[in-house]
Write an enzyme that holds these catalytic residues in place. Structure first.
Site, PDB file in Angstrom:
ATOM      1  N   SER A 230      -5.042  -4.860   6.243  1.00 21.62           N
ATOM      2  CA  SER A 230      -5.566  -3.915   7.218  1.00 21.62           C
ATOM      3  C   SER A 230      -4.773  -4.019   8.523  1.00 21.62           C
ATOM      4  O   SER A 230      -3.571  -3.790   8.539  1.00 21.62           O
ATOM      5  CB  SER A 230      -7.062  -4.182   7.403  1.00 21.62           C
ATOM      6  OG  SER A 230      -7.731  -3.056   7.878  1.00 21.62           O
ATOM      7  N   ASP A 459      -8.705   4.635  -0.288  1.00 24.40           N
ATOM      8  CA  ASP A 459      -9.039   3.770   0.839  1.00 24.40           C
ATOM      9  C   ASP A 459      -9.493   4.626   2.016  1.00 24.40           C
ATOM     10  O   ASP A 459      -8.730   5.447   2.528  1.00 24.40           O
ATOM     11  CB  ASP A 459      -7.811   2.943   1.226  1.00 24.40           C
ATOM     12  CG  ASP A 459      -8.103   1.856   2.238  1.00 24.40           C
ATOM     13  OD1 ASP A 459      -9.059   2.015   3.029  1.00 24.40           O
ATOM     14  OD2 ASP A 459      -7.372   0.854   2.261  1.00 24.40           O
ATOM     15  N   HIS A 486     -11.037  -0.678   0.227  1.00 26.35           N
ATOM     16  CA  HIS A 486     -10.136  -1.044   1.317  1.00 26.35           C
ATOM     17  C   HIS A 486      -9.631  -2.462   1.070  1.00 26.35           C
ATOM     18  O   HIS A 486     -10.410  -3.410   1.111  1.00 26.35           O
ATOM     19  CB  HIS A 486     -10.864  -0.966   2.653  1.00 26.35           C
ATOM     20  CG  HIS A 486     -10.006  -1.311   3.832  1.00 26.35           C
ATOM     21  ND1 HIS A 486      -8.812  -0.678   4.096  1.00 26.35           N
ATOM     22  CD2 HIS A 486     -10.161  -2.230   4.817  1.00 26.35           C
ATOM     23  CE1 HIS A 486      -8.272  -1.169   5.204  1.00 26.35           C
ATOM     24  NE2 HIS A 486      -9.075  -2.127   5.654  1.00 26.35           N
TER      25      HIS A 486
END
Length: 518
Positions: A230, A459, A486
Site C-alpha cells: 500500500s 483492489d 487490497h
C-alpha cells in the site's frame, strides 16, 4: 482510508494506505543533542550498531506483543538525525524488529513497510514471518520491520488528540470536510507533541527513506531488499529515486501511482475505486433476502445516504454508552471495502442500523481506528495525517473546497449531508515548511534493477491502473492478481507466494503478462 495495523482480525488485516479522509497526527517528544557531546556526522549514524534484544518495550498493543512473542522476534533502536541537514542536532530513535532467517546461509535482510502511511512495522515483520513460515523468503532473509517516524514505539511519536476526542471523531477533514478540528490549531498541537514545528516538518516520506538507508547499512547490507504494501509502494520508489544504486530488489504490493499529476487527482481516482467496490457489495447484497440497501443495486447509494446522513444530527446508540454518528458509519463501511470477505459484516451492520442500533458498525470503525479494549487509541491515523501533510502539496481554502466536491462526486456513497462550503481550510493549514514527495516522482530512475509490482484487479484502495502505472514507471515486472482484495502478498495464495519468493531469492521476475487468481 488508512487501516490500522492492530491485526486483531488476523493476518489479512493489513495496514492500508489510502487518502487521509479521516486523517490524524504525528511524532512525539524529541531527543535533544547534549551541548557537551562532540558533533556527529552522517558517518556516525551509518556506522552504529543495533543491540537487538527483548521486544517487550517495542509492542504498543497487546496484539503486537503476541505477534512478536510468537515469532521469537528481537528488537532494538536505530538512532537517526531528525534533520539530515544537521546531523549534529536533535535525534530520534527508530524502533526496529528482526525475525532471523530460518536458513543457515541467509542472503541478507529484507526491510518491510506495511502501509498507512504511519502503520507500525515492528509487529508487521513478526506477522509476515508467520504468513510466510514455510516460504523460501523466510529461509533466506532476516525479516526486518520498523516503526516509521511519528508512529508506534519510535520517538518522537505524534499524539495530538485525547482518547475522548478520538471517540468523537474530532479529526481534520474526517469525511469530506466534516472534521471538527481546526487545522491551524491542530498543527500547533501536533508540533507541541513532538518538540516543535521544526521537528514536525521532518516526518515525511523522504526523511523516512533516509532512515531506511541508514537501517540498510547498519544491518550490513550493501543493497536494499524491500517489500512494501500500500503506502509502502510510495516509500519504496521514493527510496529508489533517492538511492538508485543501493537497491537490490523491491516487491511493491497495492500500488500508489507515482505519475498522478497531484494529490487531488490521486485521491479522486482512489475514491472512485471505493465507489466501485461499494457498488459490487450492493450487487451482492441485492441477491440476499432483506438486503438493507434494497433490491436494486442502482439505488444502493441513495439508500445508504438516506440511512447514514441523518446520523450527523441524530447518532444512534451503541453499547457502553457510546453512539454511532455519520463519520463513524462511513468509516466503517469503507473499512469493509478493502476485502470482499468483510462484506457480510457491512451488511450485518447496516441491517442493525435500520433497527436503530450502531454496535456492529462501531466495532468496524474501532478496528479501523485502532481503538483498544481500554478505550485508548494507537497513533496510526494521527501519523497518517502528519506524514501526508509533510508529503503533499497544500491548498487554498477555495482549491480545497473544489477538491472535496470532486471527491464527493467520485464517491457519492460518502457524500456529506450538507453542501460543501465554498472555502474549506486545507487539513494541513498551519503546517511548517516541508520536503514534499512531489508529483510525479520516481520517474526515469537510471540504473534501477528489476522491480516486482503486485496488483489486484478489484483492489478498492489501489485501483489496478495504479499497479500498471507503477510497474511502467519503474520499468519492472507486473504480476496481475484477479480478485477483490487490497494487498495480495499475505493472502496465502500459492501462485502469488511462488512468484514473490522466486523474485526475492533468485532475482527472477515473472515476466510480461504474469497472472494469478485469488
Amino acid at each position: 482510508m488508512p487501516r490500522d495495523p492492530d491485526h486483531r482480525k488476523g493476518v489479512r488485516k493489513l495496514n492500508r494506505w489510502a487518502l487521509p479522509l479521516a486523517a490524524a497526527l504525528l511524532l512525539g517528544a524529541c531527543t535533544s543533542a547534549d551541548d557537551e557531546a562532540p558533533a556527529r556526522s552522517l558517518d556516525d549514524y551509518y556506522g552504529q550498531k543495533i543491540s537487538f534484544g527483548n521486544c517487550e518495550e517495542f509492542a504498543t498493543t497487546a496484539s503486537d506483543a503476541g505477534y512478536l512473542t510468537a515469532a521469537e522476534a528481537e528488537c532494538g533502536w536505530l538512532e537517526v538525525p531528525l534533520d539530515y541537514s544537521e546531523p549534529e542536532g536533535a535525534t530520534g530513535r527508530i524502533a526496529v524488529s528482526r525475525v532471523p532467517a530460518r536458513g543457515e546461509k541467509p542472503i541478507g535482510s529484507m526491510v518491510l513497510n506495511p502501509g498507512g502511511p504511519g502503520a507500525r512495522g515492528v509487529s508487521f515483520a513478526a506477522l509476515l514471518s508467520q504468513a510466510w513460515a514455510q516460504s523460501p523468503v523466510t529461509e533466506n532473509f532476516d525479516l526486518v520491520g520498523f516503526d516509521p517516524r511519528g508512529t508506534g514505539a519510535t520517538t518522537p511519536a505524534v499524539d495530538c488528540f485525547t482518547d475522548a476526542e478520538r471517540d468523537s471523531d474530532a479529526l481534520p477533514g474526517a469525511i469530506l470536510g466534516l472534521g471538527t478540528a481546526d487545522p491551524v490549531t491542530l498543527a500547533d498541537r501536533c508540533a507541541a507533541s513532538v518538540g516543535g514545528k521544526d521537528v514536525l516538518g521532518h516526518i515525511g516520506t523522504r526523511d523516512t527513506a533516509r532512515d531506511m538507508d541508514v537501517l540498510r547499512a547498519v544491518l550490513g547490507d550493501e543493497k536494499l531488499t524491500y517489500t512494501g504494501a500500500s503506502y509502502g509502494t510510495r516509500l519504496g520508489p521514493v527510496y529508489a529515486e533517492m538511492f538508485p544504486d543501493r537497491v537490490r530488489a523491491m516487491v511493491l504490493d497495492g500500488a500508489v501511482d507515482p505519475r498522478q499529476p497531484s494529490t487531488q487527482a490521486y485521491r479522486t481516482q482512489q475514491l472512485a475505486g471505493f465507489q466501485r467496490a461499494f457498488d459490487k457489495l450492493a450487487t451482492a447484497c441485492a441477491e440476499q433476502d432483506s438486503c438493507p440497501l434494497g433490491t436494486d443495486p442502482a439505488q444502493a447509494t441513495a439508500q445508504f445516504n438516506d440511512l447514514v446522513q441523518p446520523l450527523a444530527q441524530n447518532p444512534v446508540p451503541a453499547s457502553g454508552g457510546r453512539s454511532l454518528g455519520f463519520v463513524a458509519a462511513v468509516d466503517s463501511m469503507v473499512s469493509t471495502l478493502y476485502d470482499k470477505a468483510q462484506w457480510p459484516q457491512a451488511i450485518a451492520g447496516l441491517t442493525q442500523l435500520r433497527k436503530g442500533k450502531g454496535d456492529v458498525l462501531l466495532e468496524l470503525r474501532d478496528n479501523l481506528h485502532g481503538r483498544q479494549e481500554d478505550g485508548s487509541y494507537v497513533d496510526f491515523l494521527e501519523a497518517t495525517y502528519a506524514i501526508s501533510c509533510a508529503d503533499d502539496e497544500h491548498f487554498t481554502p477555495e482549491e480545497n473546497s473544489a477538491a472535496l466536491q470532486a471527491y464527493s462526486d467520485a464517491a457519492p456513497f460518502m457524500a456529506p449531508p450538507s453542501p460543501i462550503a465554498a472555502a474549506v481550510p486545507d487539513d494541513c493549514a498551519g503546517w511548517p515548511e516541508h520536503d514534499p514527495v512531489g508529483h510525479p516522482y520516481a520517474v526515469g530512475i537510471e540504473g534501477l534493477p528489476n522491480t516486482l509490482t503486485v496488483s489486484v484487479t478489484g483492489d478498492a484502495a489501489s485501483p489496478h491502473e495504479y499497479g500498471i502505472s507503477l510497474a511502467e514507471t519503474l520499468g519492472g515486472d507486473l504480476l496481475t492478481v484477479h480478485g477483490d482484495l487490497h494487498v495480495a502478498t499475505i493472502a496465502g495464495n500459492e501462485c502469488v507466494d511462488d512468484a514473490v519468493a522466486t523474485y526475492l531469492v533468485d532475482l527472477k521476475g515473472p515476466g510480461p503478462g504474469a497472472e494469478c487468481w485469488l
